[in-house]
Motif scaffolding. Structure first.
Motif, PDB file in Angstrom:
ATOM      1  N   GLU A  89      24.104 133.802 -13.885  1.00  0.00           N
ATOM      2  CA  GLU A  89      23.913 133.596 -12.448  1.00  0.00           C
ATOM      3  C   GLU A  89      24.018 132.115 -12.063  1.00  0.00           C
ATOM      4  OE1 GLU A  89      21.546 135.476 -14.265  1.00  0.00           O
ATOM      5  OE2 GLU A  89      22.764 137.229 -13.767  1.00  0.00           O
ATOM      6  N   GLY A  90      24.290 131.259 -13.034  1.00  0.00           N
ATOM      7  CA  GLY A  90      24.343 129.830 -12.771  1.00  0.00           C
ATOM      8  C   GLY A  90      25.658 129.400 -12.156  1.00  0.00           C
ATOM      9  N   THR A  91      25.876 128.087 -12.135  1.00  0.00           N
ATOM     10  CA  THR A  91      27.081 127.520 -11.525  1.00  0.00           C
ATOM     11  C   THR A  91      27.844 126.688 -12.540  1.00  0.00           C
ATOM     12  OG1 THR A  91      26.000 125.462 -10.823  1.00  0.00           O
ATOM     13  CG2 THR A  91      25.858 127.371  -9.320  1.00  0.00           C
ATOM     14  N   ALA A  92      29.102 126.395 -12.202  1.00  0.00           N
ATOM     15  CA  ALA A  92      29.923 125.551 -13.070  1.00  0.00           C
ATOM     16  C   ALA A  92      29.352 124.148 -13.160  1.00  0.00           C
ATOM     17  CB  ALA A  92      31.356 125.516 -12.544  1.00  0.00           C
ATOM     18  N   ALA A 248      36.564 121.042  -9.312  1.00  0.00           N
ATOM     19  CA  ALA A 248      35.512 121.635  -8.487  1.00  0.00           C
ATOM     20  C   ALA A 248      35.991 121.620  -7.042  1.00  0.00           C
ATOM     21  CB  ALA A 248      34.215 120.857  -8.646  1.00  0.00           C
ATOM     22  N   TYR A 249      36.229 122.788  -6.474  1.00  0.00           N
ATOM     23  CA  TYR A 249      36.823 122.884  -5.146  1.00  0.00           C
ATOM     24  C   TYR A 249      35.868 122.370  -4.069  1.00  0.00           C
ATOM     25  CZ  TYR A 249      40.625 125.592  -7.161  1.00  0.00           C
ATOM     26  OH  TYR A 249      41.714 125.985  -7.897  1.00  0.00           O
ATOM     27  N   ASP A 275      39.053 129.745 -11.761  1.00  0.00           N
ATOM     28  CA  ASP A 275      39.052 129.137 -10.427  1.00  0.00           C
ATOM     29  C   ASP A 275      38.049 129.805  -9.509  1.00  0.00           C
ATOM     30  OD1 ASP A 275      41.322 127.035 -10.290  1.00  0.00           O
ATOM     31  OD2 ASP A 275      42.216 128.709 -11.355  1.00  0.00           O
ATOM     32  N   ALA A 276      37.873 131.107  -9.661  1.00  0.00           N
ATOM     33  CA  ALA A 276      36.875 131.807  -8.845  1.00  0.00           C
ATOM     34  C   ALA A 276      35.482 131.244  -9.116  1.00  0.00           C
ATOM     35  CB  ALA A 276      36.914 133.298  -9.147  1.00  0.00           C
ATOM     36  N   ILE A 277      35.231 130.893 -10.379  1.00  0.00           N
ATOM     37  CA  ILE A 277      33.950 130.277 -10.727  1.00  0.00           C
ATOM     38  C   ILE A 277      33.833 128.896 -10.085  1.00  0.00           C
ATOM     39  CG2 ILE A 277      32.697 129.234 -12.662  1.00  0.00           C
ATOM     40  CD1 ILE A 277      33.524 131.675 -14.321  1.00  0.00           C
ATOM     41  N   ASN A 278      34.916 128.127 -10.147  1.00  0.00           N
ATOM     42  CA  ASN A 278      34.875 126.763  -9.605  1.00  0.00           C
ATOM     43  C   ASN A 278      34.878 126.731  -8.073  1.00  0.00           C
ATOM     44  OD1 ASN A 278      34.720 125.074 -11.910  1.00  0.00           O
ATOM     45  ND2 ASN A 278      36.843 125.531 -12.396  1.00  0.00           N
ATOM     46  N   LEU A 279      35.256 127.830  -7.433  1.00  0.00           N
ATOM     47  CA  LEU A 279      35.153 127.888  -5.972  1.00  0.00           C
ATOM     48  C   LEU A 279      33.704 127.960  -5.522  1.00  0.00           C
ATOM     49  CD1 LEU A 279      38.081 130.283  -5.032  1.00  0.00           C
ATOM     50  CD2 LEU A 279      37.724 128.005  -4.084  1.00  0.00           C
TER      51      LEU A 279
END
Length: 326
Positions: A89-92, A248-249, A275-279
Motif C-alpha cells: 500500500e506504500g508509494t514509490a 516520478a510524474y 509507470d502506473a506506480i510512479n503516477l
C-alpha cells in the motif's frame, strides 16, 4: 567531446571496475554471508534487460515449488534511507517503483536497503532463513551468493563501458556468473560462456482494454522497446511520450499528456505497470488508462529450476562440511 576523451573516460571507468573486482577476488574485500541461500539476478548494462520481470517469474516458479522466498532490493529512486519491509500500500517515494511492483504482484516479502546484507539480516530475523533473491545483485559483491544469474542482451556484446556506453562491467565479467539468460535475441556465440548454464527467456506485453487511439507514455530504460511492442500487438498510439527511467510524474507531466491527447484527438492512454506506480495520485487524471503488464517466459523452466536448486543445495552441503572440519 572528442573520441580520445570518450576513450579516456571508458578506460578510467574500466580501471575502477577492474580494481574493485580484483580486491574482492583476492579476498581484500570480503563478502558477508546470510544464513539462507542467496540467488542473485543481475546484468551487465544499465537497465532495460528485463531484470524485474525475470525476478517476478523466478519468484513465482520457486513459490510454485513450495519454497519460501523473499526479495532483497536496493530500492532505487526512493526518498527514504535504511532497511525497510515494502508495504504493497506504500508509494514509490517510500520504497522505489520496482520493489513496490514486486511486492504488489508477488505477495512475498520484499526488503529494501542500500546494504543488502543488512536487508537480508532483517528478513531472516522477521521471516527466518529462507531463500533470498538478490535483485540487481551482480555488481553488489558485498553480499555472498550461492548462485549468480546474469541477463544479457544482444547489445551488450558490442557496447562500451560507462559513461561512454551502457555497460557497468565488461563482458569478461561473465566469468563470475553461474548461469546466463539470453534476452532480446542475444546469441551465445557472441559471449564467453564456457562452463556456464545458458538459458533463454522471452519477454512480451499483455495489453488489455487498450483505447483505440491512445497516447502511449513510459519512463523505463528502453522506451522504444515498449512502443514497438505495442505496435507489434497492433496497437497504434496517436502519440508517444517518454521520460527518464524511474521518473516520478508531476502535475506538469500530466497536463502535457492531457494536452497531447487533445491535440492528437486521442481517446485515452496506455502505459506500463511501473509507470502506473510512479503516477501515484495522478493516476486518476489520465483516464481511460490501460496499464500493460510485462510478462516473461523462461524456456524449459522446470529444468532451469531443478538445476538452480540442485546447485545451490550442493554448494551449501560442501560449505557445511568445510565448516564442520574446521
Amino acid at each position: 567531446m572528442s573520441l580520445s576523451r570518450f576513450a579516456l573516460l571508458d578506460s578510467l571507468f574500466g580501471i575502477g571496475v577492474h580494481s574493485r573486482n580484483a580486491l574482492y577476488d583476492r579476498g581484500v574485500f570480503r563478502a558477508r554471508r546470510l544464513q539462507g541461500p542467496v540467488v542473485s539476478v543481475g546484468n551487465l548494462s544499465v537497465g532495460g534487460s528485463g531484470k524485474t520481470p525475470f525476478v517476478l517469474l523466478l519468484a513465482e516458479l520457486l513459490k510454485a515449488r513450495g519454497i519460501k522466498v523473499d526479495i532483497l532490493s536496493r530500492g532505487y529512486g526512493r526518498e527514504t534511507r535504511g532497511v525497510a519491509l515494502v508495504s504493497p500500500e506504500g508509494t514509490a517515494r517510500e520504497f522505489g517503483d520496482e520493489p513496490l511492483l514486486l511486492a504488489r504482484r508477488l505477495g512475498l516479502p520484499v526488503i529494501v536497503g542500500e546494504d543488502r546484507y543488512l536487508a537480508g539480516r532483517f528478513a531472516e530475523e522477521k521471516f527466518g532463513p529462507q531463500l533470498h533473491i538478490l535483485d540487481d545483485g551482480f555488481q553488489h559483491r558485498g553480499l555472498a551468493r550461492d548462485f549468480d544469474i546474469v541477463l544479457i542482451t544482444s547489445g551488450d556484446a558490442r557496447d562500451c563501458l560507462l559513461p561512454v556506453g551502457r555497460l557497468r562491467e565488461p563482458v569478461s565479467s561473465l566469468r563470475r556468473a553461474d548461469a546466463v539468460v539470453l534476452m532480446s535475441g542475444a546469441s551465445a556465440a557472441a559471449f564467453p560462456l564456457q562452463g556456464k548454464f545458458v538459458w533463454q527467456a522471452r519477454r512480451g506485453i499483455w495489453p488489455r482494454s487498450v483505447p483505440a487511439r491512445p497516447v502511449a507514455f513510459c519512463a523505463i530504460a528502453q522506451p522504444k522497446n515498449f512502443f514497438q511492442q505495442l505496435r507489434t500487438a497492433r496497437i497504434a498510439p496517436v502519440a508517444e511520450a517518454s521520460y527518464r527511467d524511474h521518473h516520478a510524474y508531476s502535475e506538469k507531466d500530466v497536463r502535457h499528456l492531457q494536452e497531447l491527447c487533445r491535440k492528437k484527438q486521442g481517446d485515452g492512454y496506455v502505459t506500463t505497470e511501473k509507470d502506473a506506480i510512479n503516477l501515484g495520485a495522478y493516476l486518476a487524471a489520465l483516464q481511460p488508462l490501460a496499464v500493460v503488464s510485462v510478462r516473461m517466459k523462461l524456456l524449459d523452466a522446470a529444468n532451469v529450476i531443478d538445476t538452480l536448486l540442485r546447485v545451490v543445495q550442493e554448494r551449501r552441503e560442501v560449505r557445511e562440511k568445510i565448516l564442520l572440519a574446521q
